[in-house]
Design a protein around this motif. Structure first.
Motif, mmCIF file in Angstrom:
data_model
loop_
_atom_site.group_PDB
_atom_site.id
_atom_site.type_symbol
_atom_site.label_atom_id
_atom_site.label_comp_id
_atom_site.label_asym_id
_atom_site.label_seq_id
_atom_site.Cartn_x
_atom_site.Cartn_y
_atom_site.Cartn_z
ATOM 1 N N ILE A 198 11.815 1.082 -80.783
ATOM 2 C CA ILE A 198 10.753 0.769 -79.833
ATOM 3 C C ILE A 198 10.436 -0.721 -79.902
ATOM 4 N N LEU A 199 10.443 -1.363 -78.753
ATOM 5 C CA LEU A 199 10.082 -2.768 -78.635
ATOM 6 C C LEU A 199 8.698 -2.838 -77.992
ATOM 7 N N VAL A 200 7.759 -3.459 -78.682
ATOM 8 C CA VAL A 200 6.381 -3.541 -78.196
ATOM 9 C C VAL A 200 6.131 -4.941 -77.632
ATOM 10 N N ASP A 201 5.639 -4.998 -76.405
ATOM 11 C CA ASP A 201 5.262 -6.254 -75.750
ATOM 12 C C ASP A 201 6.349 -7.324 -75.859
ATOM 13 N N PRO A 202 7.427 -7.195 -75.075
ATOM 14 C CA PRO A 202 8.527 -8.156 -75.194
ATOM 15 C C PRO A 202 8.211 -9.579 -74.746
ATOM 16 N N GLY A 203 7.035 -9.824 -74.207
ATOM 17 C CA GLY A 203 6.625 -11.193 -73.892
ATOM 18 C C GLY A 203 7.143 -11.688 -72.562
ATOM 19 N N LEU A 250 4.122 -1.240 -73.710
ATOM 20 C CA LEU A 250 3.232 -2.344 -73.357
ATOM 21 C C LEU A 250 1.819 -1.990 -73.772
ATOM 22 N N THR A 251 1.205 -2.864 -74.557
ATOM 23 C CA THR A 251 -0.199 -2.642 -74.904
ATOM 24 C C THR A 251 -1.073 -2.781 -73.669
ATOM 25 N N HIS A 252 -0.604 -3.570 -72.720
ATOM 26 C CA HIS A 252 -1.204 -3.705 -71.400
ATOM 27 C C HIS A 252 -0.220 -4.471 -70.535
ATOM 28 N N ALA A 253 -0.463 -4.508 -69.240
ATOM 29 C CA ALA A 253 0.541 -5.018 -68.308
ATOM 30 C C ALA A 253 0.338 -6.462 -67.873
ATOM 31 N N HIS A 254 -0.294 -7.282 -68.679
ATOM 32 C CA HIS A 254 -0.331 -8.709 -68.355
ATOM 33 C C HIS A 254 1.090 -9.247 -68.438
ATOM 34 N N LEU A 255 1.426 -10.162 -67.555
ATOM 35 C CA LEU A 255 2.793 -10.650 -67.459
ATOM 36 C C LEU A 255 3.292 -11.269 -68.766
ATOM 37 N N VAL A 256 2.404 -11.876 -69.559
ATOM 38 C CA VAL A 256 2.835 -12.492 -70.820
ATOM 39 C C VAL A 256 3.254 -11.438 -71.847
ATOM 40 N N HIS A 257 2.949 -10.190 -71.606
ATOM 41 C CA HIS A 257 3.399 -9.093 -72.467
ATOM 42 C C HIS A 257 4.566 -8.347 -71.836
#
Length: 125
Positions: free
Chosen positions: A16-21, A48-55
């Motif tokens: 699992i990859l979390v928040d690939p940035g 994704l912890t949330h869907a902001h583009l930086v995540h």
């Protein structure tokens, strides 16, 4: 495993990859995977912890299903990341909590944004 703003790799029953940035030149998430002997195709799930583009922007380089809380799809910023995410298989998380894999649980932790989640991971010492 760190990119911008914060990326975590979880190895266990699922990779699992979390928040690939962000998708940056010389994609840091892909380089970090390669340094661990992995390719993007080895990732079973992106969370994704949330869907902001930086995540979420780095999802463009990882062809895996993406788990994100359904509340994020109703946010004002969803069009920024959602256009990309809707090209990938989405696993919409619902409710207040759940399990992503054995030993990997998520919980809705709104505040930063309505659909923000946090993970709790059992680890082996």
């Amino acid at each position: 495993m760190t990119t911008f703003p914060n990326t975590v790799l979880l190895r266990g029953p699922r990779t699992i990859l979390v928040d690939p940035g962000l998708p940056l030149q010389n994609d840091p998430a892909l380089r970090a995977l390669e340094a661990r002997g992995l390719a993007a195709a080895d990732v079973d799930l992106v969370v994704l912890t949330h869907a902001h583009l930086v995540h979420a922007g780095g999802c463009a380089s990882v062809p895996a299903p993406v788990a994100v809380h359904e509340l994020e799809t109703a946010s004002a910023y969803w069009p920024l990341a959602g256009g990309l995410l809707e090209l990938l298989p989405l696993e919409l998380l619902t409710g207040d909590a759940g399990e992503l894999a054995p030993g990997v649980e998520w919980a809705l932790t709104p505040g930063h944004c309505d659909g923000h989640i946090s993970l709790a991971v059992d680890t082996v010492a």
